[in-house]
Design an enzyme around this catalytic site. Structure first.
Site, mmCIF file in Angstrom:
data_model
loop_
_atom_site.group_PDB
_atom_site.id
_atom_site.type_symbol
_atom_site.label_atom_id
_atom_site.label_comp_id
_atom_site.label_asym_id
_atom_site.label_seq_id
_atom_site.Cartn_x
_atom_site.Cartn_y
_atom_site.Cartn_z
ATOM 1 N N LYS A 33 0.820 -1.224 0.000
ATOM 2 C CA LYS A 33 0.000 0.000 0.000
ATOM 3 C C LYS A 33 0.848 1.266 0.000
ATOM 4 C CE LYS A 33 -0.604 0.016 5.004
ATOM 5 N NZ LYS A 33 -1.501 0.237 6.095
ATOM 6 N N GLY A 38 9.831 -2.215 -0.190
ATOM 7 C CA GLY A 38 10.915 -2.317 0.813
ATOM 8 C C GLY A 38 10.447 -2.243 2.251
ATOM 9 N N THR A 142 2.822 -8.204 6.763
ATOM 10 C CA THR A 142 2.430 -6.800 6.928
ATOM 11 C C THR A 142 3.239 -6.071 8.000
ATOM 12 O OG1 THR A 142 0.617 -7.646 8.288
ATOM 13 C CG2 THR A 142 0.089 -7.017 6.030
ATOM 14 N N GLY A 143 4.188 -6.772 8.645
ATOM 15 C CA GLY A 143 5.171 -6.085 9.473
ATOM 16 C C GLY A 143 4.654 -5.539 10.785
ATOM 17 N N ALA A 180 15.430 2.472 26.196
ATOM 18 C CA ALA A 180 16.860 2.242 25.961
ATOM 19 C C ALA A 180 17.078 0.964 25.156
ATOM 20 C CB ALA A 180 17.612 2.174 27.289
ATOM 21 N N LEU A 185 18.715 3.886 21.187
ATOM 22 C CA LEU A 185 20.152 4.164 21.328
ATOM 23 C C LEU A 185 20.788 4.523 19.990
ATOM 24 C CD1 LEU A 185 21.227 1.492 23.985
ATOM 25 C CD2 LEU A 185 20.543 3.864 24.337
ATOM 26 N N MET A 317 12.066 -8.857 16.051
ATOM 27 C CA MET A 317 11.621 -8.004 14.946
ATOM 28 C C MET A 317 12.855 -7.502 14.212
ATOM 29 S SD MET A 317 8.373 -5.927 16.404
ATOM 30 C CE MET A 317 6.742 -6.674 16.420
ATOM 31 N N LEU A 318 13.376 -8.340 13.332
ATOM 32 C CA LEU A 318 14.594 -8.019 12.594
ATOM 33 C C LEU A 318 14.391 -8.337 11.123
ATOM 34 C CD1 LEU A 318 17.226 -9.556 15.034
ATOM 35 C CD2 LEU A 318 16.854 -7.118 14.593
ATOM 36 N N HIS A 443 46.556 -11.422 10.431
ATOM 37 C CA HIS A 443 47.094 -10.412 11.342
ATOM 38 C C HIS A 443 47.542 -9.207 10.537
ATOM 39 C CE1 HIS A 443 49.189 -8.627 14.705
ATOM 40 N NE2 HIS A 443 50.229 -8.435 13.892
HETATM 41 C C1 LIG Z 1 14.158 2.935 12.940
HETATM 42 C C2 LIG Z 1 14.240 1.466 12.706
HETATM 43 C C3 LIG Z 1 15.475 0.889 12.508
HETATM 44 C C4 LIG Z 1 15.580 -0.471 12.275
HETATM 45 N N1 LIG Z 1 16.813 -0.999 12.078
HETATM 46 C C5 LIG Z 1 16.942 -2.321 11.847
HETATM 47 C C6 LIG Z 1 18.219 -2.886 11.584
HETATM 48 O O1 LIG Z 1 19.220 -2.187 11.565
HETATM 49 N N2 LIG Z 1 18.290 -4.214 11.350
HETATM 50 C C7 LIG Z 1 17.181 -5.015 11.364
HETATM 51 O O2 LIG Z 1 17.311 -6.223 11.161
HETATM 52 N N3 LIG Z 1 15.955 -4.509 11.605
HETATM 53 C C8 LIG Z 1 15.826 -3.177 11.841
HETATM 54 N N4 LIG Z 1 14.570 -2.653 12.035
HETATM 55 C C9 LIG Z 1 13.421 -3.575 12.019
HETATM 56 C C10 LIG Z 1 13.028 -3.935 10.576
HETATM 57 O O3 LIG Z 1 12.690 -2.753 9.888
HETATM 58 C C11 LIG Z 1 11.849 -4.903 10.601
HETATM 59 O O4 LIG Z 1 12.183 -6.031 11.368
HETATM 60 C C12 LIG Z 1 11.507 -5.353 9.174
HETATM 61 O O5 LIG Z 1 11.191 -4.264 8.361
HETATM 62 C C13 LIG Z 1 10.338 -6.338 9.210
HETATM 63 O O6 LIG Z 1 10.053 -6.740 7.922
HETATM 64 P P1 LIG Z 1 8.591 -7.214 7.487
HETATM 65 O O7 LIG Z 1 8.737 -7.622 6.062
HETATM 66 O O8 LIG Z 1 8.080 -8.194 8.457
HETATM 67 O O9 LIG Z 1 7.645 -5.933 7.606
HETATM 68 P P2 LIG Z 1 7.761 -4.406 7.160
HETATM 69 O O10 LIG Z 1 9.123 -4.048 6.734
HETATM 70 O O11 LIG Z 1 7.144 -3.625 8.257
HETATM 71 O O12 LIG Z 1 6.859 -4.325 5.847
HETATM 72 C C14 LIG Z 1 5.486 -4.513 5.874
HETATM 73 C C15 LIG Z 1 4.869 -3.820 4.668
HETATM 74 O O13 LIG Z 1 3.506 -4.236 4.573
HETATM 75 C C16 LIG Z 1 2.733 -3.149 4.100
HETATM 76 N N5 LIG Z 1 1.338 -3.407 4.463
HETATM 77 C C17 LIG Z 1 0.816 -3.542 5.719
HETATM 78 N N6 LIG Z 1 -0.496 -3.848 5.655
HETATM 79 C C18 LIG Z 1 -0.812 -3.886 4.331
HETATM 80 C C19 LIG Z 1 -2.005 -4.166 3.633
HETATM 81 N N7 LIG Z 1 -3.134 -4.486 4.250
HETATM 82 N N8 LIG Z 1 -1.979 -4.105 2.271
HETATM 83 C C20 LIG Z 1 -0.827 -3.798 1.599
HETATM 84 N N9 LIG Z 1 0.333 -3.548 2.234
HETATM 85 C C21 LIG Z 1 0.340 -3.601 3.573
HETATM 86 C C22 LIG Z 1 3.340 -1.951 4.805
HETATM 87 O O14 LIG Z 1 3.038 -0.750 4.109
HETATM 88 C C23 LIG Z 1 4.827 -2.306 4.777
HETATM 89 O O15 LIG Z 1 5.468 -1.724 3.666
HETATM 90 C C24 LIG Z 1 14.429 -1.284 12.255
HETATM 91 C C25 LIG Z 1 13.167 -0.706 12.429
HETATM 92 C C26 LIG Z 1 13.073 0.651 12.645
HETATM 93 C C27 LIG Z 1 11.719 1.261 12.816
#
Ligand SMILES: Cc1cc2nc3c(=O)[nH]c(=O)nc-3n(C[C@H](O)[C@H](O)[C@H](O)COP(=O)(O)OP(=O)(O)OC[C@H]3O[C@@H](n4cnc5c(N)ncnc54)[C@H](O)[C@@H]3O)c2cc1C
Length: 464
Positions: A33, A38, A142-143, A180, A185, A317-318, A443
């Protein structure tokens, strides 16, 4: 159009699952959406935060680290607009890269918001109205979204989440970070390096909850040397906008007298929560627990043909955990034996120095009653670290007392986030501390500290 797989969400879980499924010959669509692909990671998470962390580290080095190396550049000037452009360009290159990969793998990007209207059917609300698509398998990816503090309204200007903290127009004079954890951080570090006074308020009596206690304590001291202030074992009772900025009322977690902290910006970084809004899970009868979608060991929900991966399900959540789940699920859908080893998922805090961990902490081993040996090696005793003036931190290797199998590796130090992977590979193959100790390391490298810590498990480190 009928698909083998429709993936909902184009974050690292979703787009990687889609690519792997397409590689394995399936007809795949991804629904997203957001205007760009990404997900959280590329748009407002991992990638923009690392762009700002790197740029702010360079700014800080220019002002504080280089003169001692004989590189005299004078006081650096901050060009915030260029720094933000670097971040935005990095994000654009990455999200466009995902669009290219989807095209290359002949995956359809269905733009809009998805709802699972029936088993085997996804309805997408886009700019041109609604359309339903059939799919043999539906993958929810959907994250997650920012967790909110009750009673505190995030305006992304003076009271910000991580998203607003990535777009501040100028460094605040004073920044309060609530939480924290890793995100607090990291983003606190960005603005500290650019000149903000940073106070971190944390409910627990320690930073980096869940990480090894010794590592967290040592890292806190390093951050304090960098000027961070900590109010541990305190909860935020109230956050209010004032004429000049914002004030936070904090109270000892155990009860006691409240105090008021003044700041220009408050960053709420208390965690993230699974995001399932609008998917129609309730109507479909998909089980959730504390907001997360419940899955079995094959990523399947209680509704056949509906799967879930990434931040929306249990586990850390990575991004890389989400990616690996995406690959494993696609392979399982193709009849292969996809698998994720949850015991070997590295975690990195991209501060300066970095903190990197893989496997168990000492606290976890004690709680499980596992007898273990510890090997430790400080970067102060590593020649390369001295040559780079990067001597903060240490490597700690935890190995089973009986079998010598490596159970956990914890690193604070420059480049820790890269070094941790030799431990991850070793652990993936069930290697021992002796295996690591007897592996020849070049080394002079920082990685020699990993080898020396492994040697320390058998009390035979050479350089301490
Ligand atoms: C500031 C910040 C820094 C981070 N740094 C790191 C890091 O350095 N290393 C690391 O491993 N993780 C990091 N993370 C965590 C990482 O971003 C998440 O773990 C990762 O993005 C999860 O991936 P995902 O595919 O599950 O979901 P997401 O990346 O959250 O993607 C989900 C997607 O689904 C879409 N979506 C949701 N509902 C719908 C729907 N009904 N229809 C269509 N689309 C929909 C959303 O728009 C979104 O684009 C960080 C997070 C934040 C906020």
């Amino acid at each position: 159009m009928a698909y083998d797989v429709i993936v909902i969400g184009a974050g690292p879980g979703g787009y990687v699952c889609a690519i792997r499924a397409a590689q394995l010959g399936m007809k795949v669509a991804v629904v997203e959406k957001r205007a760009t692909l990404g997900g959280t990671c590329l748009n407002i998470g991992c990638i923009p935060s690392k762009a700002l962390l790197y740029a702010s580290e360079m700014f800080h080095e220019a002002g504080h680290g280089m003169a001692a190396l004989g590189v005299v550049v004078g006081a650096p000037a901050l060009d915030m607009a260029s720094m933000m452009k670097h971040k935005d360009d990095t994000v654009a290159a990455n999200v466009n890269g995902v669009a290219f990969l989807l095209k290359k793998n002949k995956i359809d990007w269905l733009q809009g918001e998805a709802r699972i209207s029936a088993p085997g059917e996804v309805t997408i609300k886009g700019v041109n109205g609604e359309a339903a698509h059939a799919a043999k398998h539906i993958v929810i990816a959907t994250g997650s979204d920012v967790a909110r503090l009750p009673g505190v309204e995030i305006d992304e200007k003076v009271i910000v989440s991580s998203t607003g903290a990535l777009t501040l127009a100028a460094p605040p004079k004073k920044l309060i970070v609530v939480g924290a954890g890793v995100i607090g951080l990291e983003l606190g570090s960005v603005w500290r390096r650019l000149g903000a006074e940073v106070t971190v308020v944390e409910y627990l009596d320690r930073i980096l909850p869940g990480m090894d206690g010794e590592v967290a304590k040592s890292f806190q001291r390093i951050l304090e040397k960098q000027g961070f202030k900590f109010q541990l074992a305190h909860k935020v009772a109230k956050v209010e906008k004032t004429g000049a900025g914002v004030s936070a009322t904090i109270e000892p977690a155990a009860g006691g007298e409240a105090k008021v902290l003044e700041a220009d910006v408050v960053l709420v970084a208390i965690g993230r929560r699974a995001y399932t809004e609008g998917l129609g899970l309730e109507a479909l009868g998909v089980a959730t627990e504390r907001g997360q979608i419940v899955i079995d060991s094959h990523f399947q929900t209680n509704v056949p043909g509906v799967y879930a991966i990434g931040d929306v399900v249990r586990g850390p959540m990575l991004a890389h955990k989400a990616e690996d789940e995406g690959v494993a699920l696609a392979e399982q859908l193709a009849g292969q034996a996809g698998h994720v080893n949850y015991d070997v998922i590295p975690g990195v805090v991209y501060t300066s120095p970095e903190v990197a961990v893989v496997g168990k902490t000492e606290e976890e081993l004690k709680a499980a009653g596992v007898a273990y040996n510890v090997g430790k090696f400080p970067f102060l005793a590593n020649g390369r670290a001295r040559a780079m003036r990067q001597t903060d931190g240490f490597v700690k290797v935890l190995a089973d007392a009986g079998s010598d199998k490596v159970l956990g590796v914890h690193i604070i130090g420059f480049g820790a986030g890269e070094m941790i992977h030799e431990a991850a590979v070793l652990m993936e193959f069930g290697g021992s501390a002796e295996d690591l100790a007897r592996t020849c390391h070049a080394h002079p490298t920082l990685s020699e500290a990993v080898k020396e810590a492994a040697m320390g498990v058998a009390k035979r480190s050479i350089h301490v």
